[in-house]
Design a protein around this motif. Sequence first.
Motif, PDB file in Angstrom:
ATOM      1  N   THR A 125       0.718  -1.123  -0.057  1.00 59.40           N
ATOM      2  CA  THR A 125       0.085   0.121   0.071  1.00 59.40           C
ATOM      3  C   THR A 125       0.841   1.305  -0.127  1.00 59.40           C
ATOM      4  O   THR A 125       0.568   2.229  -0.560  1.00 59.40           O
ATOM      5  CB  THR A 125      -0.901   0.080   1.239  1.00 59.40           C
ATOM      6  OG1 THR A 125      -1.601  -1.283   1.353  1.00 59.40           O
ATOM      7  CG2 THR A 125      -1.974   1.061   1.060  1.00 59.40           C
ATOM      8  N   HIS A 126       2.107   1.204   0.566  1.00 62.32           N
ATOM      9  CA  HIS A 126       2.451   2.543   0.930  1.00 62.32           C
ATOM     10  C   HIS A 126       3.401   2.843  -0.301  1.00 62.32           C
ATOM     11  O   HIS A 126       3.496   4.363  -0.541  1.00 62.32           O
ATOM     12  CB  HIS A 126       3.640   2.319   1.960  1.00 62.32           C
ATOM     13  CG  HIS A 126       4.870   1.619   1.588  1.00 62.32           C
ATOM     14  ND1 HIS A 126       6.175   2.027   1.287  1.00 62.32           N
ATOM     15  CD2 HIS A 126       5.143   0.254   1.525  1.00 62.32           C
ATOM     16  CE1 HIS A 126       7.034   1.023   1.129  1.00 62.32           C
ATOM     17  NE2 HIS A 126       6.258  -0.133   1.038  1.00 62.32           N
ATOM     18  N   THR A 127       3.348   2.300  -1.365  1.00 60.27           N
ATOM     19  CA  THR A 127       3.861   2.780  -2.659  1.00 60.27           C
ATOM     20  C   THR A 127       2.974   2.668  -4.007  1.00 60.27           C
ATOM     21  O   THR A 127       3.057   3.009  -5.145  1.00 60.27           O
ATOM     22  CB  THR A 127       5.216   2.232  -3.104  1.00 60.27           C
ATOM     23  OG1 THR A 127       5.217   0.821  -3.118  1.00 60.27           O
ATOM     24  CG2 THR A 127       6.414   2.631  -2.474  1.00 60.27           C
ATOM     25  N   ALA A 128       1.576   2.005  -3.495  1.00 56.21           N
ATOM     26  CA  ALA A 128       0.624   2.029  -4.506  1.00 56.21           C
ATOM     27  C   ALA A 128      -0.009   3.312  -4.661  1.00 56.21           C
ATOM     28  O   ALA A 128      -0.134   4.180  -4.090  1.00 56.21           O
ATOM     29  CB  ALA A 128      -0.565   1.232  -3.885  1.00 56.21           C
ATOM     30  N   THR A 129      -0.575   3.572  -6.114  1.00 53.49           N
ATOM     31  CA  THR A 129      -1.225   4.811  -6.348  1.00 53.49           C
ATOM     32  C   THR A 129      -2.479   4.976  -5.440  1.00 53.49           C
ATOM     33  O   THR A 129      -2.973   5.983  -5.000  1.00 53.49           O
ATOM     34  CB  THR A 129      -1.513   4.685  -7.998  1.00 53.49           C
ATOM     35  OG1 THR A 129      -0.182   4.589  -8.645  1.00 53.49           O
ATOM     36  CG2 THR A 129      -1.939   6.370  -8.408  1.00 53.49           C
ATOM     37  N   GLY A 130      -3.205   3.671  -5.293  1.00 58.20           N
ATOM     38  CA  GLY A 130      -4.340   3.915  -4.858  1.00 58.20           C
ATOM     39  C   GLY A 130      -4.702   2.419  -4.408  1.00 58.20           C
ATOM     40  O   GLY A 130      -3.980   1.477  -4.789  1.00 58.20           O
TER      41      GLY A 130
END
Length: 173
Positions: free
Chosen positions: A137-142
């Motif tokens: 999650t911490h580098t996902a766009t959303g």
Amino acid sequence: MTSRTVERRGDRRHRIALIDGPNMSSLGRRSKQVYGEINSLADLQRYVVEYGEALGVEIETFDSNHEGYILEYIHESADRVDAYIINPAGLTTKGEGVRHALEDTGLPTVEVHFSNIQAAAGSSRGLGGGSISSSFTHTATGMCMGLRQYSYVGALTALVHALDDQGFLAPDA
Ligand SMILES: O=C1C[C@@](O)(C(=O)O)C[C@@H](O)[C@@H]1O
């Protein structure tokens, strides 16, 4: 599927890669409480591809139970796709290699889950045992989760609109 037309601000036929990670190949045999009544991963992929057609984009599907194959797919697809949707599934809590490969592509990436992975223990929307933390999650766009297979179309719809948005995620070209 309904033939109602979705209004978009762009008309580019974005190419979006959908990746399903370890254990999603068993989708039809997994908990009905968590995954609902969908029969198989092939049915899920068909559903998303058809939804993509309705939106005017191309969906390329890939799934594997092997982390290395997922890495190789990301490496070889990065130059031809505009974005990724990934259900990291069995790699959710410890998928650093795959997460990093996605980050290295520099492409928008949306994380999806059938369940609400942060739901409290016993919640009907969660995995049963309580909240887990995703390493993606911490580098996902959303992220879109907790809506069973509808998480995928939620992610896809939002991603297409975001890719059409020149001030936001639109690819250069
Ligand atoms: O395999 C899966 C599926 C999942 O990613 C989901 O879609 O809800 C949730 C993960 O914790 C689990 O390991």
